[in-house]
Design an enzyme around this catalytic site. Sequence first.
Site, mmCIF file in Angstrom:
data_model
loop_
_atom_site.group_PDB
_atom_site.id
_atom_site.type_symbol
_atom_site.label_atom_id
_atom_site.label_comp_id
_atom_site.label_asym_id
_atom_site.label_seq_id
_atom_site.Cartn_x
_atom_site.Cartn_y
_atom_site.Cartn_z
ATOM 1 N N MET A 192 0.848 -1.198 0.000
ATOM 2 C CA MET A 192 0.000 0.000 0.000
ATOM 3 C C MET A 192 0.880 1.243 0.000
ATOM 4 O O MET A 192 1.685 1.435 0.912
ATOM 5 C CB MET A 192 -0.936 -0.010 1.222
ATOM 6 C CG MET A 192 -1.990 -1.109 1.169
ATOM 7 S SD MET A 192 -3.005 -1.220 2.678
ATOM 8 C CE MET A 192 -1.879 -2.069 3.786
ATOM 9 N N CYS A 217 -2.625 -1.239 -9.764
ATOM 10 C CA CYS A 217 -2.806 0.114 -9.240
ATOM 11 C C CYS A 217 -3.470 1.006 -10.283
ATOM 12 O O CYS A 217 -3.014 1.089 -11.423
ATOM 13 C CB CYS A 217 -1.464 0.703 -8.831
ATOM 14 S SG CYS A 217 -1.603 2.365 -8.126
ATOM 15 N N HIS A 232 -6.869 -8.886 -6.962
ATOM 16 C CA HIS A 232 -7.821 -7.971 -6.337
ATOM 17 C C HIS A 232 -9.153 -8.178 -7.054
ATOM 18 O O HIS A 232 -9.260 -7.951 -8.261
ATOM 19 C CB HIS A 232 -7.338 -6.532 -6.488
ATOM 20 C CG HIS A 232 -8.164 -5.541 -5.731
ATOM 21 N ND1 HIS A 232 -7.624 -4.422 -5.151
ATOM 22 C CD2 HIS A 232 -9.481 -5.484 -5.458
ATOM 23 C CE1 HIS A 232 -8.579 -3.723 -4.546
ATOM 24 N NE2 HIS A 232 -9.724 -4.364 -4.737
ATOM 25 N N GLY A 273 -8.871 -7.706 -1.598
ATOM 26 C CA GLY A 273 -9.938 -6.740 -1.817
ATOM 27 C C GLY A 273 -11.067 -6.846 -0.814
ATOM 28 O O GLY A 273 -11.806 -7.830 -0.834
ATOM 29 N N GLY A 274 -11.167 -5.866 0.077
ATOM 30 C CA GLY A 274 -12.311 -5.790 0.979
ATOM 31 C C GLY A 274 -12.361 -6.832 2.069
ATOM 32 O O GLY A 274 -13.406 -7.014 2.702
ATOM 33 N N GLY A 286 -5.435 -5.788 3.114
ATOM 34 C CA GLY A 286 -4.817 -4.472 3.013
ATOM 35 C C GLY A 286 -5.187 -3.548 4.139
ATOM 36 O O GLY A 286 -4.616 -3.574 5.225
#
Length: 348
Positions: free
Chosen positions: A31, A113, A184, A225-226, A247
């Site tokens: 990140m 990204c 992701h 993701g999430g 993340g």
Amino acid sequence: MTPDRQERDRSATGGSPSLIERASRLSVAPMMDWTDRHCRMLHRQFSARALLYTEMVTAPALVRGGALHLLDHDAAEHPLALQLGGSEPEELAEAARLGHAAGYGEINLNVGCPSDRVQSGAFGAVLMRDPDLVARCVAAMIAASPAEVTVKCRIGVDDDAPEKVLPHFLETVAAAGVRRFAIHARKAWLQGLSPKENRDVPPLDYPLVVEMKRRYPGLHVSVNGGIGSLEAAEGFLRDGLDGVMIGRAAYHEPAAILAGADRRIFGDSHPEVTAEEAARAMIPYIADHVAAGGRAHSVTRHMLGLFAGRPGARAWRRHLSTAAARDGAGAEIVEEALALIPGALAAE
């Protein structure tokens, strides 16, 4: 850090592909502006087993700019992977060589990204439109470095039909030698959404990622993701995925995500590290950083979420944020902030 944890860290240190692949059962996502070396050192206090990633480092910065300091890390951060951004095969090959020479056992190519800054450099999620170029890039990286080359991608971009483009992307890149993918489970919208919106607005399609593992059993597939809990991570592993990459939840609530990871995800029998123990383990690290000319804030900014959901969490955040801005602030601000947490044990 206790001798027990030092021994655990030594056992987890190193760059062998088998070690890193085992570690990727649970990883903390790369990140930008967050997963720097100070953040990684904090996360390592909780988990000796999870795979950690650097922030994305651009190949041009290393190869053309000579910014080799971006590769700096501590051996205690391992198992650790370097994420690269770029789209020029020869340049990425040289960056991968430099990364391996610096001690990284995995080199990950960013194909996910969505930021404008990344698009302008013709890398990141925009590369999903050109899987043949990605294949040339990873083939060059593999030829240049013994480190395992992996890819982090999205399920598609813009108006793509993910159920069509993702299999083609995986097949093309796998044919070039990549075996491990972190996916992701959202599209990236390169027009119309900000990078922040791209982390939340496009809908998640976890079943598609699970289907990719079923369709390509020879690939090592992690989902990203999430994902906001270890319970969710355990569910994905039961569904047959090889790994889970977490993340923002791991960043904002590191104790909740990482303290139980070694036991629940990796089967480690060692006692879990508490938020208090992790905070105090960072005190000598902060003291060394300040003594070397650094600012306490560079480290403590990553510690604000240590007590998320607990009484005193707001006072902890407030004190660290304000005290770290003082001239001459040092490691003592951590003990000051701990005094504001009800039930926190006094320093011995």
